[in-house]
Design a protein around this motif. Structure first.
Motif, PDB file in Angstrom:
ATOM      1  N   MET A 231     -15.746  -0.470   5.261  1.00  0.00           N
ATOM      2  CA  MET A 231     -14.364  -0.676   5.038  1.00  0.00           C
ATOM      3  C   MET A 231     -13.806  -1.444   6.003  1.00  0.00           C
ATOM      4  O   MET A 231     -14.125  -1.629   7.186  1.00  0.00           O
ATOM      5  CB  MET A 231     -13.845   0.735   4.957  1.00  0.00           C
ATOM      6  N   GLU A 232     -12.622  -1.918   5.744  1.00  0.00           N
ATOM      7  CA  GLU A 232     -11.606  -2.737   6.608  1.00  0.00           C
ATOM      8  C   GLU A 232     -10.370  -2.306   6.578  1.00  0.00           C
ATOM      9  O   GLU A 232      -9.767  -1.662   5.510  1.00  0.00           O
ATOM     10  CB  GLU A 232     -11.835  -4.350   6.279  1.00  0.00           C
ATOM     11  N   LYS A 233      -9.523  -2.619   7.697  1.00  0.00           N
ATOM     12  CA  LYS A 233      -7.943  -2.269   7.558  1.00  0.00           C
ATOM     13  C   LYS A 233      -7.318  -2.737   6.479  1.00  0.00           C
ATOM     14  O   LYS A 233      -7.529  -3.961   5.748  1.00  0.00           O
ATOM     15  CB  LYS A 233      -7.295  -3.136   8.810  1.00  0.00           C
ATOM     16  N   ASN A 234      -6.592  -1.870   5.610  1.00  0.00           N
ATOM     17  CA  ASN A 234      -5.762  -2.018   4.586  1.00  0.00           C
ATOM     18  C   ASN A 234      -4.412  -2.684   4.994  1.00  0.00           C
ATOM     19  O   ASN A 234      -3.662  -2.094   5.422  1.00  0.00           O
ATOM     20  CB  ASN A 234      -5.602  -0.757   3.948  1.00  0.00           C
ATOM     21  N   GLU A 235      -4.114  -4.110   4.715  1.00  0.00           N
ATOM     22  CA  GLU A 235      -3.160  -4.728   4.945  1.00  0.00           C
ATOM     23  C   GLU A 235      -1.909  -4.153   4.318  1.00  0.00           C
ATOM     24  O   GLU A 235      -0.543  -4.439   4.917  1.00  0.00           O
ATOM     25  CB  GLU A 235      -3.211  -6.286   4.821  1.00  0.00           C
ATOM     26  N   ASN A 236      -2.027  -3.442   3.480  1.00  0.00           N
ATOM     27  CA  ASN A 236      -0.819  -2.750   2.625  1.00  0.00           C
ATOM     28  C   ASN A 236      -0.390  -1.299   3.254  1.00  0.00           C
ATOM     29  O   ASN A 236       0.228  -0.982   2.525  1.00  0.00           O
ATOM     30  CB  ASN A 236      -1.094  -2.607   1.209  1.00  0.00           C
ATOM     31  N   TYR A 237      -1.254  -0.946   4.091  1.00  0.00           N
ATOM     32  CA  TYR A 237      -0.869   0.376   4.651  1.00  0.00           C
ATOM     33  C   TYR A 237       0.434   0.476   5.535  1.00  0.00           C
ATOM     34  O   TYR A 237       0.520  -0.657   6.359  1.00  0.00           O
ATOM     35  CB  TYR A 237      -2.153   0.965   5.522  1.00  0.00           C
TER      36      TYR A 237
END
Length: 551
Positions: A231-237
């Protein structure tokens, strides 16, 4: 919740492909940035928030989804609840004893594909959880919501459940009573929102990053089955700027030797499991940390089995378990011999800082070394009274456990105790995690290894699961008096009355019916790369890595 390091399954194909030595999957993340590599278990049974009932799946879901509430770091590495997707909530107590929560969602919250998260997404998720067609083991987690009973038994449509979207940013949740742990329910994975269009697009929606759309701090980029979940960072968080690792990879292994090797080689930054024989060495060196854990490791009897339908036989099998031997010579991670089912640390009526539920409830049998022989004498008499003096004529029975070094050694110890003290023959049968879970759930066993971790700090988390036809009632147990005690506990908000009813329920479950044979109260061993800072943890079993950093 089922113990996470028990969730260890390898397919035959993977075993063959790994040959003699487990191979770590090639990291698909960039060598640049901060990339965290963890191992908490093997292939999860599911990462559908509503269908998951194991702690390993919950840890993953906690990184990719977020509920109305969430767990945050208190600054000392301890997880505490705080508003998550909700900005705030207000609780109103009504004249009839019911309670209404009005929940305001944060402005601008989004799914990982950029679509807005709305109150309707929570309504859909909670209705889906309660719907009997979903067959969620954890459907009862929201049984305090108005209308749940009628929805769960199929007599009412899920739309009648007491959760309503007032508008896109406002939820109204109506409860039948003032549930003291409801904020923890709002942070529980089964109540996380899911996207209706994705869930209904395919039965395998969780397998594909294009359909596994979450609203949490990270988003799935790849699931290589029986190898890793990346998984990677969720840019929409909404808190993207404060997140730590660029990527998090959950390596999926069930070989404790491979886990330890990977940690020592620097391929893994975090592990929970290592070979039992290595535990004393790593404890002594200070590399192995031991955290608090609200959970119980126990033997589960199939109460519908021809042999174990007799509570006296179940009690005999429980009494001859030398719990001190197991924690001192087999598990060896500071576990506490269990003298009841609900573990130490679970609050009683007076709450935190006062005598806990186990202290108030007392012991159901002696765990003193000096009393072990007397326990065995009582057990032999019980077996004789059941028609099997010295074990004569007792049929060969089977103990089921899932593949893992520690379970095997505990199973062998139990097998020897039952043979030596009761004169009975017990065969051992181990199965991969997913197969084991299904067989235990379906009642395809006589005796099975089991373990339960609190979903919230309240005895209800341990006791309501044994309600007749409960989703996690693996013992296939049914007793109207027990059900009545659970009903009584849930019908009142008075702490003294609640706890009195829960103690009555445990008296029936363990003291009278011997449905389970508790063995020990868990501790949480783990090893974390000393260069990693900012991990936090709750004794419910959840580790959080999304805000870690390199020292």
């Amino acid at each position: 919740m089922r113990r996470k390091f028990m969730s260890m399954a390898l397919t035959a194909a993977m075993v063959l492909s790994m040959a003699a030595t487990p191979v770590f999957a090639e990291d698909t993340a960039s060598d640049e940035g901060f990339n965290l590599n963890l191992c908490i278990a093997s292939e999860p049974q599911t990462i559908d928030p509503a269908l998951n009932s194991a702690v390993d799946g919950a840890i993953m879901c906690n990184h990719m989804f977020e509920g109305l509430a969430k767990w945050v770091n208190d600054g000392e590495g301890n997880a505490v609840t705080a508003p998550g997707q909700a900005e705030s909530w207000e609780k109103a107590e009504n004249e009839d004893g019911t309670v209404t929560y009005t929940v305001k969602l944060r402005d601008g919250i989004k799914w990982s594909d950029g679509q807005a998260v709305t109150a309707g997404d929570f309504v859909y998720a909670w209705q889906r959880l309660a719907n009997p067609e979903t067959a969620a083991d954890y459907c009862y987690m929201i049984d305090m919501v108005k209308g749940y009973d009628a929805v769960a038994d199929g007599s009412a449509d899920p739309s009648t459940l007491g959760i309503t979207a007032v508008d896109d940013q406002t939820l109204q949740i109506d409860l039948t009573y003032d549930c003291p742990y409801f904020e923890e329910i709002m942070a529980f994975p089964a109540t996380f929102p899911v996207r209706q269009d994705m869930v209904e697009s395919s039965d395998n929606w969780t397998f594909d990053p294009s359909t596994y759309i979450g609203n949490g701090p990270y988003k799935m980029t790849e699931w290589s089955h029986n190898a890793y979940i990346s998984m990677e960072k969720n840019e929409n968080y909404y808190d993207y700027e404060n997140l730590g690792p660029d990527t998090i990879k959950f390596t999926l292994l069930d070989d404790n030797n491979a886990m330890l090797k990977g940690y020592n080689n620097g391929e893994l930054d975090f592990i929970e499991n290592l070979p039992v024989d290595e535990i004393p060495t790593y404890l002594a060196s200070g590399e192995l940390e031991i955290g608090d854990y609200l959970g119980t490791y126990y033997v589960c009897f199939n109460t519908e089995d021809e042999v174990f339908s007799d509570p006296n036989i179940r009690k005999a099998f429980s009494l001859v378990i030398d719990r001190n031997y197991i924690v001192e010579n087999v598990s060896q991670a500071g576990e506490v011999p269990a003298d009841g089912y609900v573990p130490n640390g679970v609050n009683d009526a007076a709450g935190a800082g006062s005598d806990d539920f186990r202290t108030v409830g007392g012991s159901y049998y002696s765990i003193s070394d000096e009393d072990y022989e007397a326990n065995c004498e009582e057990a032999r008499q019980l077996l004789a009274d059941a028609g099997y003096p010295n074990g004569e004529g007792f049929p060969t029975v089977e103990y089921l456990y899932n593949t893992a070094d520690n379970h095997k050694k505990i199973g062998e110890a139990l097998q020897n105790m039952w043979q030596t003290e009761l004169g009975v023959t017990v065969n051992l049968n181990n199965q991969d995690w997913n197969v084991f879970l299904q067989n235990r759930k379906d009642g395809n066993f006589q005796i099975a290894r089991n373990g339960w971790i609190a979903d919230y700090n309240d005895p209800c988390s341990f006791l309501d699961m044994w309600y007749t036809d409960g989703g996690n009632n693996d013992a296939q147990y049914s007793n109207p008096d027990y059900d009545a005690a659970i009903d009584a506990a849930k019908a009142t908000s008075d702490p003294e009355e609640r706890m009195k009813a829960f103690h009555e329920a445990e008296d029936i479950l363990i003291g009278q019916d011997s449905v389970l044979a508790p063995i020990y109260f868990y501790t949480q061993p783990y090893m974390l790369n000393p260069d990693i800072d900012g991990m936090y943890y709750t004794p419910l079993g959840y580790f959080f890595f999304g805000y870690t950093s390199k020292k």
